[in-house]
Write a protein that holds these residues in place. Structure first.
Motif, PDB file in Angstrom:
ATOM      1  N   LEU A 103      31.377  28.493  26.208  1.00 30.89           N
ATOM      2  CA  LEU A 103      32.104  28.546  25.270  1.00 30.89           C
ATOM      3  C   LEU A 103      31.942  27.357  24.235  1.00 30.89           C
ATOM      4  O   LEU A 103      31.397  26.258  25.563  1.00 30.89           O
ATOM      5  CB  LEU A 103      33.618  28.426  26.033  1.00 30.89           C
ATOM      6  CG  LEU A 103      34.186  30.108  26.171  1.00 30.89           C
ATOM      7  CD1 LEU A 103      35.971  30.644  26.151  1.00 30.89           C
ATOM      8  CD2 LEU A 103      33.663  31.074  24.914  1.00 30.89           C
ATOM      9  N   ASP A 104      32.130  26.805  22.927  1.00 27.53           N
ATOM     10  CA  ASP A 104      32.163  25.850  22.399  1.00 27.53           C
ATOM     11  C   ASP A 104      33.340  24.715  22.926  1.00 27.53           C
ATOM     12  O   ASP A 104      34.638  25.704  22.666  1.00 27.53           O
ATOM     13  CB  ASP A 104      31.428  25.528  21.408  1.00 27.53           C
ATOM     14  CG  ASP A 104      31.520  23.807  20.550  1.00 27.53           C
ATOM     15  OD1 ASP A 104      31.068  23.290  21.068  1.00 27.53           O
ATOM     16  OD2 ASP A 104      32.074  24.399  19.928  1.00 27.53           O
ATOM     17  N   PRO A 105      33.852  24.213  23.831  1.00 26.88           N
ATOM     18  CA  PRO A 105      34.975  23.169  23.923  1.00 26.88           C
ATOM     19  C   PRO A 105      35.466  22.964  22.313  1.00 26.88           C
ATOM     20  O   PRO A 105      36.946  22.933  22.390  1.00 26.88           O
ATOM     21  CB  PRO A 105      34.613  22.548  24.583  1.00 26.88           C
ATOM     22  CG  PRO A 105      33.921  22.529  25.366  1.00 26.88           C
ATOM     23  CD  PRO A 105      32.858  23.153  24.152  1.00 26.88           C
ATOM     24  N   ALA A 106      34.635  22.241  21.668  1.00 23.72           N
ATOM     25  CA  ALA A 106      34.930  22.032  20.435  1.00 23.72           C
ATOM     26  C   ALA A 106      35.509  23.374  19.365  1.00 23.72           C
ATOM     27  O   ALA A 106      36.752  23.015  18.523  1.00 23.72           O
ATOM     28  CB  ALA A 106      34.015  21.203  19.647  1.00 23.72           C
ATOM     29  N   SER A 107      34.943  23.527  19.434  1.00 24.29           N
ATOM     30  CA  SER A 107      35.592  25.204  18.882  1.00 24.29           C
ATOM     31  C   SER A 107      36.531  26.245  18.881  1.00 24.29           C
ATOM     32  O   SER A 107      37.189  26.652  18.632  1.00 24.29           O
ATOM     33  CB  SER A 107      34.398  26.492  19.069  1.00 24.29           C
ATOM     34  OG  SER A 107      33.301  25.905  17.680  1.00 24.29           O
TER      35      SER A 107
END
Length: 455
Positions: free
Chosen positions: A437-441
């Motif tokens: 997963l993309d941490p920022a998103s």
């Protein structure tokens, strides 16, 4: 090419895929299994395992009458040119491979060989993953089964290198074919059997074709048997190594995904099997690493690196629980969603799946565990009865205080973070056990993200 008569003993994962693909190449294949119900359902084209493309290959071979299924091993021995032993070799309590299934088949082959009459020597192929020395062991058992009668055969090692989820592809477009034998006649028979793959001369819908040609390696029996164990042990080592690096990345504030990308571009290292996270599971790595360690112990050799590989992998599962405890403080009464339950995507295989150990540990600590998987709902429910299993990932996440990405199915990767945040209860923790997963998103939607080695 010459159409060979091929027998496959065992219609498990390896046996069924091997038989179906050899039939697809044009050979005449008969698959043998002691389970009559399974034989009958396979004869109707009903494939008992989830493997992309396999049902279509089996169905096509059935329609062209290139594959059949039976419980009659003696008749198969009498008929075929090449006979694969592809039965299970599960690990025993000491980690060593249990060869009882192989032994039973080998003795029955010996008892049936006299029925071949004047036919050419039967090529008996060990396809099951077996310890070094098993070729000689199988020869001994065949002789026992023959009970002094003059029988003619060769024993060959032909280890499989299939990845669950891409087994049909791996069979038709392998990196190499390994044959272990001291017999020129046996090696030539195996070369003839695999000629369409070696030469890549069979029809394919791939354009361009993934391979131009496939290396055909002939070595002695012991070396071929060791190649299989060494390959899987090395891949497991590579995963444990990057997980060790990930732990250090967490300490110093580095991102292991960037580190893995940077070192993976080195041609001496390569990028595959450098994904940090929960670690390895499944039916192959745990069994084969355990068996290789057991072989080392037989010779009073301390396999220090392999011991460390296993220790690091065990630690990764504990890290999942530690991350949950750090943020939730107590797990008693907390709802935890496990997203993906099989040991890897595109299979329904639950053998040695990390999700099972995690679910049992969380249950023992008082958590309410709910699991989601797109294909393994039934097997998962049977394996961990105390875990509620659902078929909708959002249903699993509803009211959950935390979620753990266990298996990187596309259905998990593509979850909508906004919808997830709206369903979860505080602190809305997401432990990304595969770093997919993309941490920022994730965090911009109000979720609390924790990965492995991401600083």
């Amino acid at each position: 090419m010459r159409r060979l008569e091929v027998g496959i003993v065992g219609t498990g994962y390896v046996g069924l895929v091997t038989g179906a693909c050899l039939a697809h190449l044009g050979h005449s294949v008969v698959c043998v299994d002691i389970d009559r119900e399974k034989v009958e359902s396979l004869s109707r084209g009903e494939v008992p395992i989830y493997e992309p493309g396999l049902e279509e290959v089996v169905g096509g071979a059935l329609r062209q009458e290139r594959i059949s299924f039976t419980t009659d091993l003696p008749a198969t021995v009498e008929r075929v040119d090449v006979l694969f032993i592809a039965v299970s070799t599960p690990p025993g309590e000491d980690g060593a491979a249990d060869l009882s299934n192989v032994a039973s088949v080998a003795r029955e082959i010996g008892a049936s060989l006299a029925r071949r009459g004047e036919k050419s020597p039967l090529v008996v192929v060990n396809k099951s993953t077996v310890p070094v020395g098993s070729g000689d062991y199988v020869s001994m058992l065949i002789e026992e089964g023959a009970e002094g009668r003059d029988v003619s055969y060769y024993v060959v090692s032909n280890p499989e290198f299939l990845r669950e989820g891409s087994a049909v592809y791996d069979t038709l477009f392998p990196d190499r074919i390994v044959i272990g034998t001291d017999s020129r006649e046996a090696s030539e028979a195996m070369r003839e059997l695999y000629a369409p793959i070696i030469e890549q001369s069979f029809p394919t819908s791939y354009d361009p074709r993934p391979k131009a040609a496939v290396p055909f390696i002939v070595t002695d029996l012991a070396s071929a048997e060791m190649i299989k164990y060494a390959a899987n042990a090395f891949l497991a080592t590579k995963i444990s190594f990057i997980n060790e690096v990930a732990a250090i990345c967490d300490l110093v504030g580095a991102d292991v995904t960037n580190v893995a990308h940077g070192i993976g571009l080195d041609s001496r290292i390569g990028s595959r099997f450098l994904s940090a996270g929960i670690g390895w599971g499944g039916s192959c790595f745990p069994k084969d690493v355990s068996a290789l360690r057991s072989i080392a112990r037989e010779y009073d050799y301390e396999s220090t690196i392999l011991d460390a590989v296993v220790a690091v992998n065990d630690r990764q599962l504990k890290q999942v629980v530690s991350k949950l405890q750090r943020e939730l403080h107590t797990l008693k009464g907390k709802r935890v969603a496990l997203l993906g339950l099989t040991f890897k995507p595109n299979t329904d295989d639950m053998r040695e799946a990390p999700s099972l150990k995690i679910a049992r540990t969380l249950d023992s600590l008082g958590a309410r565990v709910v699991g989601y998987d797109p294909v393994a709902t039934g097997p998962a429910s049977e394996a961990v009865p105390q875990m509620k299993v659902v078929t909708d990932p959002y249903a699993a996440l509803s009211g959950a205080h935390a979620a753990v990405v266990v298996t990187e199915w596309d259905e998990v990767r593509n979850l909508d973070p906004k919808q997830v945040a709206g369903l979860m209860a505080a602190p809305k923790l997401v432990v990304d056990g595969r770093n997919v997963l993309d941490p920022a998103s994730v965090e911009e939607r109000g979720l609390l993200y924790r990965g492995f080695g991401r600083g």
